[in-house]
Design a protein around this motif. Structure first.
Motif, PDB file in Angstrom:
ATOM      1  N   GLY A 112      40.631  17.339  53.061  1.00  0.00           N
ATOM      2  CA  GLY A 112      41.795  17.414  53.399  1.00  0.00           C
ATOM      3  C   GLY A 112      40.589  18.171  54.941  1.00  0.00           C
ATOM      4  N   ILE A 113      41.758  18.733  55.704  1.00  0.00           N
ATOM      5  CA  ILE A 113      40.497  18.897  57.026  1.00  0.00           C
ATOM      6  C   ILE A 113      41.312  19.290  57.724  1.00  0.00           C
ATOM      7  N   LYS A 114      40.763  20.860  57.917  1.00  0.00           N
ATOM      8  CA  LYS A 114      41.443  21.939  58.803  1.00  0.00           C
ATOM      9  C   LYS A 114      40.316  22.643  59.541  1.00  0.00           C
ATOM     10  N   VAL A 115      41.089  22.213  61.139  1.00  0.00           N
ATOM     11  CA  VAL A 115      40.417  22.928  62.116  1.00  0.00           C
ATOM     12  C   VAL A 115      40.822  24.058  62.487  1.00  0.00           C
ATOM     13  N   THR A 116      40.778  25.213  62.547  1.00  0.00           N
ATOM     14  CA  THR A 116      40.737  26.696  63.150  1.00  0.00           C
ATOM     15  C   THR A 116      40.296  27.024  64.295  1.00  0.00           C
ATOM     16  N   ARG A 117      40.855  26.809  65.586  1.00  0.00           N
ATOM     17  CA  ARG A 117      40.686  27.376  66.653  1.00  0.00           C
ATOM     18  C   ARG A 117      40.649  29.369  66.447  1.00  0.00           C
ATOM     19  N   ALA A 118      39.075  29.373  67.297  1.00  0.00           N
ATOM     20  CA  ALA A 118      39.231  31.316  67.276  1.00  0.00           C
ATOM     21  C   ALA A 118      38.371  31.366  69.094  1.00  0.00           C
ATOM     22  N   GLY A 119      39.271  31.938  69.651  1.00  0.00           N
ATOM     23  CA  GLY A 119      39.419  31.808  70.673  1.00  0.00           C
ATOM     24  C   GLY A 119      38.074  30.600  71.729  1.00  0.00           C
ATOM     25  N   ARG A 120      36.831  30.572  72.009  1.00  0.00           N
ATOM     26  CA  ARG A 120      36.421  29.701  72.647  1.00  0.00           C
ATOM     27  C   ARG A 120      35.826  28.739  71.334  1.00  0.00           C
ATOM     28  N   LYS A 121      36.079  28.802  70.383  1.00  0.00           N
ATOM     29  CA  LYS A 121      34.825  28.850  68.858  1.00  0.00           C
ATOM     30  C   LYS A 121      35.820  27.993  68.439  1.00  0.00           C
ATOM     31  N   SER A 122      35.512  26.599  67.114  1.00  0.00           N
ATOM     32  CA  SER A 122      36.247  26.311  66.307  1.00  0.00           C
ATOM     33  C   SER A 122      35.505  26.182  65.087  1.00  0.00           C
ATOM     34  N   VAL A 123      36.771  26.950  63.746  1.00  0.00           N
ATOM     35  CA  VAL A 123      35.781  26.408  62.663  1.00  0.00           C
ATOM     36  C   VAL A 123      36.262  24.704  61.517  1.00  0.00           C
ATOM     37  N   VAL A 124      35.753  23.845  61.809  1.00  0.00           N
ATOM     38  CA  VAL A 124      36.183  22.597  61.015  1.00  0.00           C
ATOM     39  C   VAL A 124      35.902  22.940  59.525  1.00  0.00           C
ATOM     40  N   SER A 125      36.378  23.057  58.883  1.00  0.00           N
ATOM     41  CA  SER A 125      36.906  23.005  57.104  1.00  0.00           C
ATOM     42  C   SER A 125      36.751  21.655  56.494  1.00  0.00           C
ATOM     43  N   ILE A 126      36.027  21.031  56.096  1.00  0.00           N
ATOM     44  CA  ILE A 126      36.410  19.659  55.455  1.00  0.00           C
ATOM     45  C   ILE A 126      35.777  19.584  53.495  1.00  0.00           C
ATOM     46  N   ARG A 127      36.913  19.040  53.394  1.00  0.00           N
ATOM     47  CA  ARG A 127      37.234  19.260  51.130  1.00  0.00           C
ATOM     48  C   ARG A 127      37.060  18.090  51.120  1.00  0.00           C
ATOM     49  N   VAL A 128      36.074  17.416  50.108  1.00  0.00           N
ATOM     50  CA  VAL A 128      35.935  15.950  49.570  1.00  0.00           C
ATOM     51  C   VAL A 128      35.865  16.224  48.278  1.00  0.00           C
ATOM     52  N   ASP A 129      35.803  14.708  47.947  1.00  0.00           N
ATOM     53  CA  ASP A 129      35.533  15.188  46.115  1.00  0.00           C
ATOM     54  C   ASP A 129      35.284  13.398  45.359  1.00  0.00           C
ATOM     55  N   SER A 130      35.012  13.762  44.617  1.00  0.00           N
ATOM     56  CA  SER A 130      34.985  12.413  43.305  1.00  0.00           C
ATOM     57  C   SER A 130      34.760  12.453  42.355  1.00  0.00           C
ATOM     58  N   ASP A 131      35.117  11.126  42.052  1.00  0.00           N
ATOM     59  CA  ASP A 131      34.810  11.275  40.441  1.00  0.00           C
ATOM     60  C   ASP A 131      33.716  11.656  39.404  1.00  0.00           C
TER      61      ASP A 131
END
Length: 184
Positions: free
Chosen positions: A26-45
């Protein structure tokens, strides 16, 4: 320079995750004013550890920075990058989620009813999974078809799983079906 969408970010970071043997969950980008948070969820076996997550974070950050310098993306005046695993509260929605949680307890919601099962073998075609739970005289086994769109999440378990259950969840798919047939 456009603010990147999820598909654009997936394309940008897939070479990094592929080289590390990780799936993007999953990837989620949250804009907070002029800045942003990029959250990336990764997994493997093989369950990524903190060192791998840190290395991936550094590589992804370098790719994002380079894409911004080339004018391909604009993440705002600055961004915070978060790379993590989905966590145990993430729903099991894909065959690989079930495979990665073999031997764990899951809470299954079907027709408004909750039940708890232990995850067994995934079918060779990855279209179903074997589930096991205790009953008065041993264990009950069933096959859950993914076409039923099951809703399930991992249940946290602090005790050592019963040997009778883990013995059954340790069987391969065909062995489990044979056991089920013999124990009707």
């Amino acid at each position: 320079m456009a603010f990147p969408g999820e598909d654009e970010l997936v394309t940008l970071i897939t070479p990094v995750t592929d080289s590390c043997g990780l799936d993007i969950e999953g990837i989620k980008v949250t804009r907070a004013g002029r800045k942003s948070v990029v959250s990336i969820r990764v997994d493997s076996d093989s369950r990524p550890d903190l060192d791998l997550l840190e290395a991936v974070s550094q590589e992804v950050s370098a790719r994002l920075d380079a894409a911004e310098e080339r004018g391909e993306v604009n993440l705002g005046a600055g961004y915070t990058l978060e790379v993590s695993t989905p966590g145990v509260d993430a729903p099991l929605t894909l065959p690989r989620h079930w495979r990665r949680n073999r031997n764990r307890l899951v809470e299954l919601l079907e027709d408004g009813q909750k039940s708890v099962w232990r995850v067994g073998a995934l079918a060779p075609g990855e279209d179903s999974v074997v589930l096991v739970r205790p009953v008065k005289k041993g264990c009950e086994m069933r096959v859950l078809e993914f076409s039923e769109n099951p809703r399930a999440v991992v249940e946290i378990e602090f005790a050592t799983p019963p040997a009778a259950e883990t013995e059954l969840t340790g069987l391969d798919y065909d062995q489990a079906l044979a056991w089920q047939e013999e124990n009707k």
